[in-house]
Design a protein around this motif. Structure first.
Motif: not given
Length: 70
Positions: A22-25, A29-33
């Motif tokens: 969950f933390a990885y995902e 998402k933060l990096v992709l945003a």
């Protein structure tokens, strides 16, 4: 690797496997945003690029790739 990244990894390691995923995902998402097409550079990368350019860096467009090894 920065100290904060290592600390984050250590914290993630304390989590159960399912929570690690969950933390990885979430981080992904933060990096992709922040950079959806992976074109931004970090301050460290910017410094490394600058140093490479100052050290005799040759742009690949300036190389005659057809004559290498001839």
């Amino acid at each position: 690797m920065s100290t904060i990244v290592m600390r984050a990894a250590e914290l993630m390691q304390a989590l159960p496997q399912s929570e690690q995923q969950f933390a990885y995902e979430f981080i992904k998402k933060l990096v992709l945003a922040w950079d959806p097409d992976f074109t931004k550079v970090t301050d460290d990368e910017k410094n490394r690029i600058s140093e490479a350019e100052k050290s005799g860096f040759v742009d690949d467009e300036d190389i005659d790739w057809n004559s290498i090894g001839v």
